[in-house]
Design a protein around this motif. Structure first.
Motif, PDB file in Angstrom:
ATOM      1  N   MET A   1     -11.682 -23.981  43.821  1.00 55.85           N
ATOM      2  CA  MET A   1     -10.959 -22.862  44.369  1.00 55.85           C
ATOM      3  C   MET A   1     -10.873 -21.741  43.335  1.00 55.85           C
ATOM      4  O   MET A   1     -11.008 -20.580  43.687  1.00 55.85           O
ATOM      5  CB  MET A   1      -9.568 -23.296  44.815  1.00 55.85           C
ATOM      6  CG  MET A   1      -9.588 -24.226  46.014  1.00 55.85           C
ATOM      7  SD  MET A   1      -7.921 -24.656  46.543  1.00 55.85           S
ATOM      8  CE  MET A   1      -8.212 -26.296  47.114  1.00 55.85           C
ATOM      9  N   ARG A   2     -10.674 -22.152  42.089  1.00 55.63           N
ATOM     10  CA  ARG A   2     -10.601 -21.156  41.014  1.00 55.63           C
ATOM     11  C   ARG A   2     -11.928 -20.417  40.885  1.00 55.63           C
ATOM     12  O   ARG A   2     -11.954 -19.189  40.747  1.00 55.63           O
ATOM     13  CB  ARG A   2     -10.237 -21.842  39.696  1.00 55.63           C
ATOM     14  CG  ARG A   2     -10.140 -20.900  38.511  1.00 55.63           C
ATOM     15  CD  ARG A   2      -9.918 -21.632  37.195  1.00 55.63           C
ATOM     16  NE  ARG A   2     -10.860 -22.718  36.951  1.00 55.63           N
ATOM     17  CZ  ARG A   2     -12.113 -22.544  36.492  1.00 55.63           C
ATOM     18  NH1 ARG A   2     -12.574 -21.334  36.276  1.00 55.63           N
ATOM     19  NH2 ARG A   2     -12.903 -23.586  36.277  1.00 55.63           N
ATOM     20  N   LEU A   3     -13.045 -21.149  40.946  1.00 54.49           N
ATOM     21  CA  LEU A   3     -14.362 -20.514  40.815  1.00 54.49           C
ATOM     22  C   LEU A   3     -14.632 -19.532  41.959  1.00 54.49           C
ATOM     23  O   LEU A   3     -15.210 -18.465  41.737  1.00 54.49           O
ATOM     24  CB  LEU A   3     -15.461 -21.566  40.762  1.00 54.49           C
ATOM     25  CG  LEU A   3     -15.569 -22.305  39.439  1.00 54.49           C
ATOM     26  CD1 LEU A   3     -16.472 -23.520  39.578  1.00 54.49           C
ATOM     27  CD2 LEU A   3     -16.097 -21.376  38.364  1.00 54.49           C
TER      28      LEU A   3
ATOM     29  N   ASP B   1     -23.014  -8.878  40.493  1.00 56.35           N
ATOM     30  CA  ASP B   1     -23.483  -9.720  41.591  1.00 56.35           C
ATOM     31  C   ASP B   1     -23.974 -11.070  41.079  1.00 56.35           C
ATOM     32  O   ASP B   1     -23.743 -12.103  41.707  1.00 56.35           O
ATOM     33  CB  ASP B   1     -24.604  -9.023  42.365  1.00 56.35           C
ATOM     34  CG  ASP B   1     -24.098  -7.858  43.200  1.00 56.35           C
ATOM     35  OD1 ASP B   1     -22.874  -7.789  43.456  1.00 56.35           O
ATOM     36  OD2 ASP B   1     -24.938  -7.023  43.606  1.00 56.35           O
ATOM     37  N   ALA B   2     -24.644 -11.069  39.924  1.00 59.60           N
ATOM     38  CA  ALA B   2     -25.170 -12.315  39.374  1.00 59.60           C
ATOM     39  C   ALA B   2     -24.031 -13.272  39.004  1.00 59.60           C
ATOM     40  O   ALA B   2     -24.102 -14.477  39.292  1.00 59.60           O
ATOM     41  CB  ALA B   2     -26.039 -12.029  38.148  1.00 59.60           C
ATOM     42  N   ALA B   3     -22.985 -12.751  38.405  1.00 56.46           N
ATOM     43  CA  ALA B   3     -21.838 -13.590  38.034  1.00 56.46           C
ATOM     44  C   ALA B   3     -21.147 -14.115  39.289  1.00 56.46           C
ATOM     45  O   ALA B   3     -20.744 -15.278  39.344  1.00 56.46           O
ATOM     46  CB  ALA B   3     -20.861 -12.805  37.167  1.00 56.46           C
ATOM     47  N   ALA B   4     -21.029 -13.273  40.297  1.00 54.71           N
ATOM     48  CA  ALA B   4     -20.400 -13.696  41.549  1.00 54.71           C
ATOM     49  C   ALA B   4     -21.213 -14.805  42.201  1.00 54.71           C
ATOM     50  O   ALA B   4     -20.651 -15.818  42.636  1.00 54.71           O
ATOM     51  CB  ALA B   4     -20.250 -12.508  42.493  1.00 54.71           C
ATOM     52  N   ARG B   5     -22.538 -14.604  42.287  1.00 53.87           N
ATOM     53  CA  ARG B   5     -23.401 -15.643  42.873  1.00 53.87           C
ATOM     54  C   ARG B   5     -23.268 -16.962  42.128  1.00 53.87           C
ATOM     55  O   ARG B   5     -23.180 -18.032  42.735  1.00 53.87           O
ATOM     56  CB  ARG B   5     -24.859 -15.187  42.895  1.00 53.87           C
ATOM     57  CG  ARG B   5     -25.214 -14.312  44.066  1.00 53.87           C
ATOM     58  CD  ARG B   5     -26.730 -14.143  44.211  1.00 53.87           C
ATOM     59  NE  ARG B   5     -27.387 -13.625  43.007  1.00 53.87           N
ATOM     60  CZ  ARG B   5     -27.458 -12.332  42.682  1.00 53.87           C
ATOM     61  NH1 ARG B   5     -26.944 -11.420  43.490  1.00 53.87           N
ATOM     62  NH2 ARG B   5     -28.068 -11.949  41.587  1.00 53.87           N
TER      63      ARG B   5
ATOM     64  N   PHE C   1     -19.847 -18.512  42.962  1.00 53.11           N
ATOM     65  CA  PHE C   1     -19.844 -19.022  44.334  1.00 53.11           C
ATOM     66  C   PHE C   1     -20.671 -20.302  44.452  1.00 53.11           C
ATOM     67  O   PHE C   1     -20.285 -21.246  45.131  1.00 53.11           O
ATOM     68  CB  PHE C   1     -20.360 -17.974  45.319  1.00 53.11           C
ATOM     69  CG  PHE C   1     -19.424 -16.808  45.525  1.00 53.11           C
ATOM     70  CD1 PHE C   1     -18.049 -16.965  45.492  1.00 53.11           C
ATOM     71  CD2 PHE C   1     -19.936 -15.545  45.767  1.00 53.11           C
ATOM     72  CE1 PHE C   1     -17.187 -15.886  45.687  1.00 53.11           C
ATOM     73  CE2 PHE C   1     -19.089 -14.461  45.977  1.00 53.11           C
ATOM     74  CZ  PHE C   1     -17.719 -14.634  45.928  1.00 53.11           C
ATOM     75  N   GLN C   2     -21.825 -20.332  43.773  1.00 48.83           N
ATOM     76  CA  GLN C   2     -22.680 -21.517  43.833  1.00 48.83           C
ATOM     77  C   GLN C   2     -21.990 -22.714  43.189  1.00 48.83           C
ATOM     78  O   GLN C   2     -22.007 -23.818  43.724  1.00 48.83           O
ATOM     79  CB  GLN C   2     -24.035 -21.265  43.157  1.00 48.83           C
ATOM     80  CG  GLN C   2     -24.977 -22.444  43.256  1.00 48.83           C
ATOM     81  CD  GLN C   2     -25.305 -22.820  44.699  1.00 48.83           C
ATOM     82  OE1 GLN C   2     -25.714 -21.971  45.486  1.00 48.83           O
ATOM     83  NE2 GLN C   2     -25.105 -24.079  45.055  1.00 48.83           N
ATOM     84  N   GLU C   3     -21.366 -22.496  42.033  1.00 51.37           N
ATOM     85  CA  GLU C   3     -20.657 -23.590  41.357  1.00 51.37           C
ATOM     86  C   GLU C   3     -19.462 -24.063  42.183  1.00 51.37           C
ATOM     87  O   GLU C   3     -19.194 -25.267  42.283  1.00 51.37           O
ATOM     88  CB  GLU C   3     -20.203 -23.150  39.958  1.00 51.37           C
ATOM     89  CG  GLU C   3     -19.565 -24.253  39.151  1.00 51.37           C
ATOM     90  CD  GLU C   3     -20.468 -25.457  38.910  1.00 51.37           C
ATOM     91  OE1 GLU C   3     -19.934 -26.579  38.817  1.00 51.37           O
ATOM     92  OE2 GLU C   3     -21.699 -25.297  38.831  1.00 51.37           O
TER      93      GLU C   3
END
Length: 106
Positions: free
Chosen positions: A1-3, A13-17, A20-22
């Motif tokens: 949930m934290r991630l 966008d790369a950090a968000a992706r 979200f993937q993790e």
């Protein structure tokens, strides 16, 4: 949930992706754990069912449901019913006196 929350606040966008993937990976890892918990105690069935929706329901909505379920799980339940330590009298039989002893005749 934290991630997931970090992903929504990420600057790139790369950090968000990545976040979200993790987050998704961790939710998928939790599914068999929830199934095992449900096998031990049926109260976890709702959690297992919610986790089974990974990939079918938007993760943001899924996490809202998971947070609500965790809040319920962390709330103490109702008090246990009292344990009955005495039995009611048998109909048609006299009530035993606490000082009366039954002895067998010779």
């Amino acid at each position: 949930m934290r991630l997931y929350d970090e992903g929504t606040a990420s600057q790139t966008d790369a950090a968000a992706r990545n976040d979200f993937q993790e987050a998704n990976n961790q939710l998928q890892d939790a599914e068999p754990l929830a199934a095992a918990a449900t096998s031990d105690n049926g109260q976890w069935n709702a959690l297992m069912t919610t986790l089974q929706e990974i990939g079918r329901v938007d993760e943001g909505h899924l996490l809202v449901a998971l947070k609500a379920q965790c809040a319920v799980a962390n709330t103490p339940g109702p008090a246990e019913p009292p344990v009955i330590t005495t039995l009611p009298p048998v109909p048609g039989q006299p009530k035993p006196s606490p000082t009366t002893e039954t002895t067998a005749s010779p």
